[in-house]
Scaffold this motif. Structure first.
Motif, mmCIF file in Angstrom:
data_model
loop_
_atom_site.group_PDB
_atom_site.id
_atom_site.type_symbol
_atom_site.label_atom_id
_atom_site.label_comp_id
_atom_site.label_asym_id
_atom_site.label_seq_id
_atom_site.Cartn_x
_atom_site.Cartn_y
_atom_site.Cartn_z
ATOM 1 N N PHE A 1 0.785 -0.660 -0.117
ATOM 2 C CA PHE A 1 0.075 0.268 -0.386
ATOM 3 C C PHE A 1 1.352 1.223 0.176
ATOM 4 C CE2 PHE A 1 -2.091 2.999 2.317
ATOM 5 C CZ PHE A 1 -3.594 3.577 2.190
ATOM 6 N N GLY A 2 1.881 1.210 0.915
ATOM 7 C CA GLY A 2 2.259 1.979 0.943
ATOM 8 C C GLY A 2 3.844 2.991 -0.223
ATOM 9 N N ALA A 3 4.146 1.665 -0.952
ATOM 10 C CA ALA A 3 4.614 1.589 -2.247
ATOM 11 C C ALA A 3 3.671 2.514 -3.163
ATOM 12 C CB ALA A 3 5.253 0.579 -2.672
ATOM 13 N N PHE A 4 2.675 2.205 -3.333
ATOM 14 C CA PHE A 4 1.346 2.369 -4.302
ATOM 15 C C PHE A 4 1.559 3.462 -4.064
ATOM 16 C CE2 PHE A 4 1.917 -1.908 -5.495
ATOM 17 C CZ PHE A 4 1.241 -1.551 -6.688
ATOM 18 N N LEU A 5 1.023 4.123 -2.915
ATOM 19 C CA LEU A 5 0.703 5.154 -2.588
ATOM 20 C C LEU A 5 2.259 6.689 -3.130
ATOM 21 C CD1 LEU A 5 -1.706 7.011 -1.108
ATOM 22 C CD2 LEU A 5 -0.678 6.609 0.374
ATOM 23 N N GLU A 6 2.963 6.229 -3.221
ATOM 24 C CA GLU A 6 4.641 6.825 -3.164
ATOM 25 C C GLU A 6 4.629 7.370 -4.646
ATOM 26 O OE1 GLU A 6 9.291 6.330 -2.877
ATOM 27 O OE2 GLU A 6 8.162 5.053 -1.574
ATOM 28 N N ILE A 7 4.349 5.914 -6.124
ATOM 29 C CA ILE A 7 4.479 5.684 -6.714
ATOM 30 C C ILE A 7 3.951 6.917 -7.680
ATOM 31 C CG2 ILE A 7 5.291 3.575 -6.895
ATOM 32 C CD1 ILE A 7 3.168 2.802 -8.945
ATOM 33 N N THR A 8 2.006 6.529 -6.861
ATOM 34 C CA THR A 8 0.970 7.675 -6.933
ATOM 35 C C THR A 8 1.563 9.259 -6.772
ATOM 36 O OG1 THR A 8 -0.488 7.358 -5.939
ATOM 37 C CG2 THR A 8 -0.630 6.040 -8.047
ATOM 38 N N GLY A 9 2.119 9.419 -6.077
ATOM 39 C CA GLY A 9 2.068 11.147 -4.891
ATOM 40 C C GLY A 9 1.841 11.214 -4.218
ATOM 41 N N GLY A 10 2.053 10.541 -2.958
ATOM 42 C CA GLY A 10 1.136 10.853 -1.791
ATOM 43 C C GLY A 10 1.709 11.008 -1.431
ATOM 44 N N THR A 11 2.977 10.495 -1.326
ATOM 45 C CA THR A 11 4.355 10.468 -0.558
ATOM 46 C C THR A 11 4.572 12.014 -0.216
ATOM 47 O OG1 THR A 11 5.189 8.139 -0.630
ATOM 48 C CG2 THR A 11 6.650 10.226 0.238
ATOM 49 N N GLN A 12 5.266 12.691 -2.194
ATOM 50 C CA GLN A 12 5.837 14.205 -1.893
ATOM 51 C C GLN A 12 4.654 14.486 -1.624
ATOM 52 O OE1 GLN A 12 8.902 15.016 -3.412
ATOM 53 N NE2 GLN A 12 8.020 17.186 -2.534
ATOM 54 N N ILE B 1 -6.680 3.000 -5.445
ATOM 55 C CA ILE B 1 -5.671 3.987 -5.723
ATOM 56 C C ILE B 1 -5.457 3.732 -6.724
ATOM 57 C CG2 ILE B 1 -2.767 3.996 -5.674
ATOM 58 C CD1 ILE B 1 -3.458 3.579 -2.552
ATOM 59 N N LEU B 2 -4.984 2.554 -7.277
ATOM 60 C CA LEU B 2 -4.926 2.084 -8.944
ATOM 61 C C LEU B 2 -6.032 2.903 -9.508
ATOM 62 C CD1 LEU B 2 -3.904 -1.398 -8.718
ATOM 63 C CD2 LEU B 2 -2.342 -0.221 -9.395
ATOM 64 N N VAL B 3 -6.573 2.928 -9.515
ATOM 65 C CA VAL B 3 -8.216 3.341 -10.364
ATOM 66 C C VAL B 3 -7.971 4.954 -10.782
ATOM 67 C CG1 VAL B 3 -10.558 3.571 -10.525
ATOM 68 C CG2 VAL B 3 -9.707 1.929 -10.441
ATOM 69 N N LEU B 4 -7.887 5.886 -9.640
ATOM 70 C CA LEU B 4 -7.519 6.555 -9.184
ATOM 71 C C LEU B 4 -6.404 7.102 -10.722
ATOM 72 C CD1 LEU B 4 -7.874 8.310 -5.663
ATOM 73 C CD2 LEU B 4 -9.514 8.556 -7.844
ATOM 74 N N GLY B 5 -4.630 6.091 -9.941
ATOM 75 C CA GLY B 5 -3.601 6.396 -11.057
ATOM 76 C C GLY B 5 -3.717 6.473 -12.278
ATOM 77 N N VAL B 6 -5.064 5.227 -12.856
ATOM 78 C CA VAL B 6 -4.250 5.356 -14.626
ATOM 79 C C VAL B 6 -5.991 5.878 -14.216
ATOM 80 C CG1 VAL B 6 -6.018 3.211 -16.022
ATOM 81 C CG2 VAL B 6 -4.562 2.390 -13.481
ATOM 82 N N ILE B 7 -6.435 7.033 -13.815
ATOM 83 C CA ILE B 7 -7.735 8.251 -15.172
ATOM 84 C C ILE B 7 -6.931 9.360 -14.866
ATOM 85 C CG2 ILE B 7 -10.106 6.849 -14.184
ATOM 86 C CD1 ILE B 7 -10.038 8.792 -11.630
#
Length: 657
Positions: A197-208, A387-393
């Motif tokens: 979960f944390g890794a996917f949040l990072e690649i979608t910009g959540g960490t930044q 997260i995946l859906v939000l990242g894809v759209i």
């Protein structure tokens, strides 16, 4: 050639590990029917990755002989864990020895069972040594020796009938009480999914977003970078639950900013370490220990009950660090530092950015699924889907299959040490259950403390901190919960409160010198000495050593009453008010500053007021006892009056002493 094979095999196995965990935990597939088989495959994939990722020794990292030995150990892991799967799964019934599954052969193990178990035991110890160091394997070996030489132990060392080699293999590897037991099960069902979960949040910009948001909120205030570190670590902790990962992630940004604002290097590192260590205390994700607590305590309401109990202590912990940082910044005259990364966007633009939508959407989804209620593992899986859906759209920053693969590989690499550690702690748990030492240990400790709750709490705190210096905090919690948890129950502490106490001090070992791993990580970024940074972190997180006592003696801070039932909200408000006032007093006393610098007598008075406000009260006395209420009211009133008088005097003096 070997390097190329590793280069192809490691990412492949990493993706397989993540997909296997996601599919099997949620029962999307039915490849395996037995829980022990699933855990055996999970451990096998994790340990193989461990042997291929962590070298036998750093100096031998590029040695071909050493790398070949890594493959031998990996093959041995596949053989031992695969043996468990084959001997457990009905689909392989024709291969079962004597026509019985491994579980049905308990107590009647064959020589081949014993040899496989002993080899598997050694492989787990070696994988753990490679990934997290010697402390936990040495502890596990000590328990193995304790089990084997049980008959020869003196009376003070809890003698028992002893286990032979077959008994050791059975209780630690072959059956579901040891390596493939509760610790690995928690890692499989909960913790590893949150790593993904944390890794996917990072690649979608959540960490930044966390860094940018914190910078926007506090960047322009006095000591702003330090406050950014506090807020950023709190938000980051709600994602990762790892003190060291939290310190490295936020510290990379905030420590240079703090140094530019006027904070000394060791102070900047100490603030980062203290703030990072509280991350595992912040709902909704928390640390691995919280999910172990879920399995052990199994509170009514599930994980939501643990989150509810954790929320006020987490707020108080970060509030205390914030106040210490604020007073410290005022004392040293730290100047403002203009925010950089997010200066072109307003806070509202930041909140409604794609990254903000990802962060808040993920947290809202996770909390919503938990409240439905879905199980914790189902909730995080569905949130991953969100997260995946939000990242894809998203048209401008759409995540790709390559990024998804990289996130899975990063998750697996980050999780293999946890897999090895949880398997190793399973050895200890298996020995504890097989020998019955936990009951004997608790009975002896109970005699020592003579049913004095405070002495028992101090003892548990001390052992937790010492043990936590050498093992991950989640492992520390599980060991202490196994050995000492029942004792607190016998002394009248609600079960969830008792386990929260143990959980907290497992985390506080991250900032307790001389071995303070979060401080080590932040010191490397700050360029400061380790011990200076560790003592600074200890000072900034001091409220974390007081909070567990507060919520044991004032369970309203956990939103429960003395019997573990729902709290009276009027009492909750009163206790929170007292805790907030005491926290401010403690922060002011630690820093020696509030509106102006304190002179020594004033500082001593403020610290005395903090003690009166935060001091524990005897919960053994009935709450409606007039004497109890009188003493408590007098202490609290005296502390509040003393602090307010000194604060007003300090404000009006206008003179820096």
């Amino acid at each position: 050639m070997i390097e190329r094979i590793k280069g192809a095999l490691i990412p492949t196995l990493a993706v397989v590990l993540c997909l296997f965990t996601l599919l099997e935990v949620n029962s999307f597939t039915h490849l395996l029917q037995q829980e022990q088989s699933k855990l055996a495959v999970f451990a096998m994939l994790g340990m193989v990755l461990c042997f291929l990722t962590f070298p036998l020794h750093k100096k031998l990292e590029h040695s071909k002989i050493s790398q070949l030995f890594d493959f031998v150990l990996a093959a041995g892991t596949v053989a031992c864990c695969g043996y468990v799967v084959v001997q457990m799964e009905p689909v392989f019934e024709s291969w079962w020895i004597d026509g019985q599954s491994l579980g049905n052969r308990a107590g009647m193990n064959l020589p081949v069972d014993m040899y496989v178990g002993l080899v598997g035991l050694v492989l787990v110890l070696e994988a753990t040594r490679r990934s997290i160091g010697l402390a936990l394997p040495i502890l596990a070996i000590a328990f193995l020796l304790f089990a084997y030489y049980g008959r020869a132990l003196p009376d003070w060392a809890f003698p028992h009938s002893g286990l032979d080699l077959d008994g050791l293999a059975s209780s630690t590897f072959l059956q579901s009480t040891g390596i493939f037991g509760v610790a690995l099960n928690v890692m499989f069902k909960y913790v590893f999914l949150f790593v993904i979960f944390g890794a996917f949040l990072e690649i979608t910009g959540g960490t930044q977003f966390i860094i940018d948001f914190s910078e926007k909120v506090f960047g322009g205030s006095a000591g702003g970078p330090a406050k950014i570190a506090v807020l950023g670590s709190g938000l980051m902790g709600s994602l990762s639950g790892s003190a060291v990962a939290n310190a490295v992630t936020t510290g990379t940004f905030t420590i240079p900013m703090m140094r530019n604002a006027g904070f000394k290097p060791h102070i900047a590192g100490g603030i980062t370490a203290a703030a990072a260590s509280g991350g595992a205390l912040v709902p909704p994700i928390m640390g691995a220990g919280a999910y172990m607590m879920l399995e052990i305590v199994n509170p009514e309401g599930g994980f939501v009950s643990i989150m509810k109990a954790a929320i006020l202590p987490a707020i108080l912990y970060y509030f205390s660090i914030f106040m210490i940082v604020h007073f410290s910044a005022k004392r040293i005259g730290a100047h403002e530092v203009e925010d950089s990364e997010s200066k072109d966007r307003t806070i509202w633009q930041l909140l409604f950015s794609f990254e903000g939508m990802i962060f808040f959407g993920a947290l809202a989804s996770l909390i919503g699924f938990l409240l439905v209620p879905f199980s914790a593992f189902r909730s995080v899986t569905y949130t991953l889907g969100v997260i995946l859906v939000l990242g894809v759209i998203h048209p401008g920053n759409r995540i790709t299959l390559g990024e998804i693969r990289d996130a899975l590989v990063k998750s697996a690499r980050g999780g293999v040490s946890l897999i090895a550690a949880s398997a190793c702690v399973g050895i200890i748990i298996g020995i504890v259950q097989a020998t019955g030492v936990a009951g004997d240990f608790n009975s002896q400790i109970a005699k020592v403390v003579e049913h004095n709750l405070f002495f028992a709490l101090v003892g548990i705190m001390t052992v937790s901190i010492i043990l936590g210096m050498g093992v991950p905090s989640a492992v520390c919690y599980l060991l202490m919960a196994t050995l000492m948890g029942p004792l607190l129950g016998e002394l009248g502490v609600p079960l969830l409160a008792a386990h929260m106490f143990i959980f907290y001090f497992g985390m506080m070992s991250m900032v307790t010198p001389p071995v303070a791993l979060a401080a080590y990580a932040s010191a490397s970024i700050a360029g400061s000495t380790i011990m200076e940074t560790a003592f600074a972190a200890f000072r900034f997180s001091l409220i974390g050593f007081v909070l567990p006592y507060m919520f044991i003696y004032r369970p309203e801070l956990l939103l429960m009453n003395i019997n573990g039932g729902p709290a009276n909200w009027g009492l909750v408000v009163v206790e929170v008010g007292i805790a907030v006032l005491g926290t401010v007093a403690l922060a002011a006393g630690i820093t020696g500053f509030m509106f102006q610098r304190f002179n020594d007598p004033t500082r001593a008075g403020v610290l005395a007021a903090a003690v009166l406000l935060l001091a524990p009260h005897k919960v053994e006395i009935a709450a409606d006892d007039p004497a109890f209420n009188t003493v408590r009211i007098l202490m609290t009133t005296a502390g509040a009056a003393l602090f307010l008088i000194l604060a007003v005097t300090n404000h009006m003096s206008g003179k820096k002493t």
